[in-house]
Motif scaffolding. Sequence first.
Motif, PDB file in Angstrom:
ATOM      1  N   ALA A 194       0.837  -1.207   0.000  1.00  0.00           N
ATOM      2  CA  ALA A 194       0.000   0.000   0.000  1.00  0.00           C
ATOM      3  C   ALA A 194       0.867   1.250   0.000  1.00  0.00           C
ATOM      4  O   ALA A 194       0.575   2.233  -0.701  1.00  0.00           O
ATOM      5  CB  ALA A 194      -0.915  -0.006   1.222  1.00  0.00           C
ATOM      6  N   ARG A 195       1.948   1.227   0.770  1.00  0.00           N
ATOM      7  CA  ARG A 195       2.845   2.374   0.815  1.00  0.00           C
ATOM      8  C   ARG A 195       3.492   2.623  -0.541  1.00  0.00           C
ATOM      9  O   ARG A 195       3.630   3.765  -0.987  1.00  0.00           O
ATOM     10  CB  ARG A 195       3.925   2.144   1.875  1.00  0.00           C
ATOM     11  N   GLN A 196       3.872   1.539  -1.220  1.00  0.00           N
ATOM     12  CA  GLN A 196       4.469   1.679  -2.542  1.00  0.00           C
ATOM     13  C   GLN A 196       3.486   2.297  -3.533  1.00  0.00           C
ATOM     14  O   GLN A 196       3.853   3.153  -4.344  1.00  0.00           O
ATOM     15  CB  GLN A 196       4.941   0.319  -3.044  1.00  0.00           C
ATOM     16  N   GLU A 197       2.237   1.845  -3.454  1.00  0.00           N
ATOM     17  CA  GLU A 197       1.219   2.395  -4.355  1.00  0.00           C
ATOM     18  C   GLU A 197       0.954   3.863  -4.037  1.00  0.00           C
ATOM     19  O   GLU A 197       0.699   4.672  -4.932  1.00  0.00           O
ATOM     20  CB  GLU A 197      -0.073   1.582  -4.248  1.00  0.00           C
ATOM     21  N   ALA A 198       1.023   4.227  -2.767  1.00  0.00           N
ATOM     22  CA  ALA A 198       0.824   5.628  -2.381  1.00  0.00           C
ATOM     23  C   ALA A 198       1.930   6.502  -2.957  1.00  0.00           C
ATOM     24  O   ALA A 198       1.675   7.627  -3.426  1.00  0.00           O
ATOM     25  CB  ALA A 198       0.795   5.758  -0.856  1.00  0.00           C
ATOM     26  N   ALA A 199       3.163   5.990  -2.933  1.00  0.00           N
ATOM     27  CA  ALA A 199       4.283   6.752  -3.490  1.00  0.00           C
ATOM     28  C   ALA A 199       4.121   6.921  -4.998  1.00  0.00           C
ATOM     29  O   ALA A 199       4.380   8.008  -5.545  1.00  0.00           O
ATOM     30  CB  ALA A 199       5.598   6.041  -3.166  1.00  0.00           C
ATOM     31  N   LYS A 200       3.679   5.860  -5.670  1.00  0.00           N
ATOM     32  CA  LYS A 200       3.469   5.942  -7.116  1.00  0.00           C
ATOM     33  C   LYS A 200       2.328   6.904  -7.445  1.00  0.00           C
ATOM     34  O   LYS A 200       2.389   7.658  -8.417  1.00  0.00           O
ATOM     35  CB  LYS A 200       3.161   4.549  -7.669  1.00  0.00           C
ATOM     36  N   ARG A 201       1.287   6.868  -6.621  1.00  0.00           N
ATOM     37  CA  ARG A 201       0.158   7.786  -6.821  1.00  0.00           C
ATOM     38  C   ARG A 201       0.625   9.229  -6.721  1.00  0.00           C
ATOM     39  O   ARG A 201       0.302  10.071  -7.574  1.00  0.00           O
ATOM     40  CB  ARG A 201      -0.904   7.503  -5.763  1.00  0.00           C
ATOM     41  N   SER A 202       1.396   9.534  -5.676  1.00  0.00           N
ATOM     42  CA  SER A 202       1.872  10.898  -5.479  1.00  0.00           C
ATOM     43  C   SER A 202       2.765  11.343  -6.626  1.00  0.00           C
ATOM     44  O   SER A 202       2.674  12.488  -7.096  1.00  0.00           O
ATOM     45  CB  SER A 202       2.636  10.992  -4.154  1.00  0.00           C
TER      46      SER A 202
END
Length: 248
Positions: free
Chosen positions: A32-40
Amino acid sequence: MAAMEMFQLGSRSLNHSSNDTEAEYDRLRDLARQEAAKRSSCFDRAHQAYESGDGAAAHTLSEEGKQHAAKMEQYNRQARDYIFRANNAESRVPGDTIDLHGLFVEEAEDVLEERIKAARGRGETHLHVIVGKGNHSRNHVQKIKPRVEQVCREMGLQYRTEENEGRMFINLQGGGVDHMPPPPQAPSYGGGGYPGQHGGQHGGQHAGQGQQHGGQHGQQQGGNDEIEQMVKKGLPKLLKKLGCCTVM
């Protein structure tokens, strides 16, 4: 709050869990953290493209960011459901107890509200809430406990911190908490203590205390029955608040 801060976790978020269980929980939160970084990253680049006059690129990056946001929410839901089931299995906590370890603050709030409503609907008199001592949070500050207190105030319920500061007692009948009942006798943890305790302190000190609740545990043994219902409801408020979530 920055995405990296949003997903910052402490160790041993699952009470008395095996290493494999903890690893799976950490894996889901990390995804989830990785996806959040990609989203940002996508949204930042979309903004830059828009400012540069490249509307097509901005749109493409924005849509890609939304896809990463959806994956982030998916992994967080999986982690939330996974840790809640593990910490609140019938063999781990009594029926009048809920363990909020490892949940984001907003997740804990919504799960607790559902549990209180279900417990009051069954006519239960009280609820023990394991909120943790904040040992795994930034600066060792309790994150979930203040939100539990807020929920109680909003629902007009009296509460008190138990002898173990990582636990709270809530009177579900609306009255005061003049006489603090002892924590329930926990199920066997294979030598471990009650959640939040060390060295089986309550296991010896309060041996046989489950009887002090009379026949109430029988009345409340359905306390864990709504676990599946709560984790399947999706907790609609959560998705609107994910941008400010912290963990205990």
